[in-house]
Scaffold this active site. Structure first.
Site, PDB file in Angstrom:
ATOM      1  N   GLY A   1       0.782  -1.233   0.000  1.00 40.12           N
ATOM      2  CA  GLY A   1       0.000   0.000   0.000  1.00 40.12           C
ATOM      3  C   GLY A   1       0.811   1.278   0.000  1.00 40.12           C
ATOM      4  O   GLY A   1       0.702   2.103  -0.899  1.00 40.12           O
TER       5      GLY A   1
ATOM      6  N   GLU B   1      -6.818   5.089   1.420  1.00 47.24           N
ATOM      7  CA  GLU B   1      -7.075   3.745   1.929  1.00 47.24           C
ATOM      8  C   GLU B   1      -8.131   3.798   3.026  1.00 47.24           C
ATOM      9  O   GLU B   1      -8.542   4.880   3.465  1.00 47.24           O
ATOM     10  CB  GLU B   1      -5.782   3.101   2.436  1.00 47.24           C
ATOM     11  CG  GLU B   1      -4.781   2.827   1.327  1.00 47.24           C
ATOM     12  CD  GLU B   1      -3.559   2.047   1.779  1.00 47.24           C
ATOM     13  OE1 GLU B   1      -3.545   1.586   2.937  1.00 47.24           O
ATOM     14  OE2 GLU B   1      -2.630   1.901   0.985  1.00 47.24           O
TER      15      GLU B   1
ATOM     16  N   HIS C   1      -6.547  -8.933   7.623  1.00 42.48           N
ATOM     17  CA  HIS C   1      -6.718  -8.154   6.394  1.00 42.48           C
ATOM     18  C   HIS C   1      -7.911  -8.712   5.635  1.00 42.48           C
ATOM     19  O   HIS C   1      -8.051  -9.927   5.477  1.00 42.48           O
ATOM     20  CB  HIS C   1      -5.458  -8.232   5.533  1.00 42.48           C
ATOM     21  CG  HIS C   1      -5.409  -7.163   4.483  1.00 42.48           C
ATOM     22  ND1 HIS C   1      -6.199  -7.192   3.361  1.00 42.48           N
ATOM     23  CD2 HIS C   1      -4.676  -6.029   4.400  1.00 42.48           C
ATOM     24  CE1 HIS C   1      -5.946  -6.122   2.629  1.00 42.48           C
ATOM     25  NE2 HIS C   1      -5.026  -5.389   3.247  1.00 42.48           N
TER      26      HIS C   1
ATOM     27  N   ARG D   1     -10.675  -1.983   8.903  1.00 46.12           N
ATOM     28  CA  ARG D   1     -10.399  -3.344   8.439  1.00 46.12           C
ATOM     29  C   ARG D   1     -11.158  -4.418   9.208  1.00 46.12           C
ATOM     30  O   ARG D   1     -11.591  -5.406   8.628  1.00 46.12           O
ATOM     31  CB  ARG D   1      -8.897  -3.614   8.514  1.00 46.12           C
ATOM     32  CG  ARG D   1      -8.129  -2.914   7.410  1.00 46.12           C
ATOM     33  CD  ARG D   1      -6.644  -3.153   7.526  1.00 46.12           C
ATOM     34  NE  ARG D   1      -5.957  -2.607   6.361  1.00 46.12           N
ATOM     35  CZ  ARG D   1      -4.636  -2.575   6.240  1.00 46.12           C
ATOM     36  NH1 ARG D   1      -3.871  -3.050   7.210  1.00 46.12           N
ATOM     37  NH2 ARG D   1      -4.072  -2.081   5.161  1.00 46.12           N
TER      38      ARG D   1
ATOM     39  N   HIS E   1      -2.980 -10.438   9.434  1.00 46.76           N
ATOM     40  CA  HIS E   1      -2.155  -9.480   8.699  1.00 46.76           C
ATOM     41  C   HIS E   1      -1.181  -8.727   9.594  1.00 46.76           C
ATOM     42  O   HIS E   1      -0.070  -8.418   9.181  1.00 46.76           O
ATOM     43  CB  HIS E   1      -3.073  -8.488   7.984  1.00 46.76           C
ATOM     44  CG  HIS E   1      -2.371  -7.493   7.122  1.00 46.76           C
ATOM     45  ND1 HIS E   1      -1.464  -7.867   6.143  1.00 46.76           N
ATOM     46  CD2 HIS E   1      -2.431  -6.139   7.088  1.00 46.76           C
ATOM     47  CE1 HIS E   1      -1.014  -6.786   5.527  1.00 46.76           C
ATOM     48  NE2 HIS E   1      -1.566  -5.723   6.083  1.00 46.76           N
TER      49      HIS E   1
ATOM     50  N   ARG F   1      -4.782  -1.309  13.695  1.00 45.18           N
ATOM     51  CA  ARG F   1      -3.872  -0.413  12.964  1.00 45.18           C
ATOM     52  C   ARG F   1      -4.564   0.257  11.787  1.00 45.18           C
ATOM     53  O   ARG F   1      -5.222  -0.390  10.982  1.00 45.18           O
ATOM     54  CB  ARG F   1      -2.665  -1.205  12.451  1.00 45.18           C
ATOM     55  CG  ARG F   1      -1.703  -0.394  11.596  1.00 45.18           C
ATOM     56  CD  ARG F   1      -0.518  -1.224  11.169  1.00 45.18           C
ATOM     57  NE  ARG F   1      -0.886  -2.307  10.284  1.00 45.18           N
ATOM     58  CZ  ARG F   1      -0.969  -2.214   8.954  1.00 45.18           C
ATOM     59  NH1 ARG F   1      -0.740  -1.049   8.359  1.00 45.18           N
ATOM     60  NH2 ARG F   1      -1.274  -3.256   8.230  1.00 45.18           N
TER      61      ARG F   1
END
Length: 528
Positions: free
Chosen positions: A46, A112, A228, A274, A331, A366
């Protein structure tokens, strides 16, 4: 006696940033268990988040980070890193010239999930981690010795000072070495390989976290695992990561009949935090439906995402159909070795940076593209601190050791690793509940921590199994202990956040050979 000023375990962005910024008069040794590029940093697609856009400001980035982290973050660390981020990224960009720019020389910025502004700088489209690591490796000077295929497995403690002064490590031929240093830094990454589905490199087995835990260092927030939402899946196996930036460019999560799955779930739809996206995909898959990323709206997909394009083609995905099959997988671990913003642990002489550490920056979940940022920041800050310290000599009372012949291998009395990873995904995965957590706790308790008071007689493969078991036990224990849902930790039997009871961190450490678990208040709460 092998002595260096600085001993770094790991070779990701945080480790390399630290090594390359130390004074050339410092002798630096870097150990990595595989090749230098077999890291999560190298796989990162990313980009790096920083408020460098005209309409952006660090205060906006701070709010997004706290919201994604469900206000479990350490405010002081969040504010310090994100206020520094624009300068750090501009300086790094000017030095390396690797970030993508427009025709006028301005940094190209991506969007994002859970970001309110376009603030993701990237390199080579979706090859940011690779290009950053390659650049830093090119800057390793003569004072830095890099040793590949050497596994560090145990911290050496000076009992007189209660200080970490080195590590035990094994060469590829099994010879045991004792390496000493003034500063020992664990930069070994997270523990993604604990789970059957993961985006992590094969090397990411929680080695540093386990080594620190066995030495009695405080481990914190291990229940917070980020899954993820979009790993490429083929024949029931994950084949790689489909960056969140794809959704940032307009891709939509759909079922086979084209029904968008994020409609009505969250205001940000496919760019929701996420844990929400991962849980939604999980629920859809549990109902028997497959989930795809519809990339039909992404302009020039192959040019914008060349790495992902190549990965899909390598695994027989026909991109002309504009559908990429995806599934969620582990992830990132928000928890790890408890440190301050610079990397100091609860043990003198021992530091941890990167994903192996837990500064409180990420909170319970995160924010996308904050991890490489944290690694660059920690590496720089710790390097500057070490550079300013007076010259120190390793304690003269420590034993002098030389490489010893390989010892007879001992078999660890551990459950099968493949079964462990499968059961962790099933019982301690995206959705958790008391009964399954208790079942996994009991299953893991077949093994006693007392079995691993010394690790000299285990092969490298057995050491990896031990480290995976330790991390699985830490995650399961913490997940069982936290009776609420927050960020990456979702309990179906306690589905809501409980601020009154759970405004605190979960800390686990070994105490007199036994596991102790307790909590402490989160340092800060909402920024107002």
């Amino acid at each position: 006696m092998e002595v260096n000023d600085v001993l770094i375990i790991g070779s990701g962005v945080a480790a390399l940033q630290l090594a390359t910024l130390l004074h050339h008069g410092q002798t630096v040794r870097m150990l990595t268990k595989s090749h230098c590029t077999h890291t999560n940093s190298y796989l990162a697609q990313g980009g790096i988040a920083a408020a460098v856009g005209i309409e952006d400001d660090p205060s906006k980035h701070i709010v997004d980070t706290l919201e994604a982290g469900r206000f479990h973050n350490n405010n002081e660390v969040v504010c310090e890193i994100l206020n520094k981020a624009p300068t750090l990224i501009r300086d790094f960009s000017n030095r390396s010239e690797i970030f993508d720019q427009d025709r006028n020389g301005n940094l190209l910025l991506g969007l994002e999930g859970a970001h309110c502004e376009k603030r993701i700088v990237h390199s080579g489209g979706d090859a940011t981690g690779k290009n950053v690591v390659d650049y830093l490796l090119s800057k390793c000077s003569d004072n830095i010795t890099v040793e590949e295929n050497v596994i560090a497995y145990e911290l050496i403690i000076d009992p007189g000072e209660n200080r970490c002064v080195g590590v035990k490590a094994k060469n590829p031929d099994g010879k045991i070495r004792h390496l000493y240093a003034n500063y020992v830094i664990l930069a070994t990454g997270g523990c993604g390989q604990v789970y059957a589905y993961t985006s992590s490199a094969e090397t990411i087995t929680g080695d540093g976290i386990a080594m620190a835990y066995l030495a009695g260092v405080e481990i914190v927030d291990m229940e917070f695992i980020q899954f993820h939402p979009t790993l490429l899946i083929k024949n029931g196996q994950t084949k790689g990561l489909i960056s969140e930036a794809v959704r940032g460019e307009g891709a939509v999560l759909v079922t086979e009949d084209g029904t968008p799955i994020m409609e009505g779930v969250h205001l940000l739809k496919d760019l929701a935090p996420r844990h929400i996206v991962a849980q939604t995909i999980f629920d859809v898959m549990e109902s028997g439906k497959d989930v795809y990323l519809d990339i039909g709206c992404v302009q020039e997909f192959e040019k914008r995402f060349p790495t992902i394009t190549a990965m899909c083609r390598d695994h027989g995905i026909d991109l002309s159909k504009n559908r990429i099959p995806v599934a969620p997988g582990s992830h990132y671990v928000m928890g790890g070795i408890q440190t301050d913003g610079m990397g100091r642990t609860s043990l003198k002489g021992l530091f941890a940076i990167g994903e192996a550490s837990c500064t409180g920056f990420h909170g319970a979940n995160r924010l996308a593209s904050n991890s490489l940022l944290e690694g660059l920041y920690q590496g720089e800050k710790l390097a500057h601190w070490i550079n300013e310290q007076p010259v120190r000599t390793v304690h003269s009372s420590m034993p002098i050791s030389t490489p010893t012949p390989s010892v007879q291998s001992k078999k660890a009395n551990l459950p099968d690793v493949h079964l462990l990873r499968k059961l962790m995904m099933k019982r301690v995965g995206i959705v958790r509940m008391k009964e399954q957590l208790a079942q996994q706790k009991k299953w893991l308790e077949q093994v006693s921590i007392h079995d691993f008071t010394t690790l000299d007689h285990y092969s490298n493969e057995e050491l990896t199994s031990i480290f995976l078991w330790i991390n699985a036990a830490l995650i399961t224990e913490a997940a069982f202990y936290r009776t609420e849902s927050r960020g990456g930790h979702y309990r179906s039997d306690f589905p809501y956040e409980d601020d009154d009871t759970w405004g605190k961190r979960t800390i686990i450490q070994t105490y007199k050979g036994e596991r102790a678990i307790y909590d402490e208040q989160v340092k800060a709460s909402l920024v107002t």
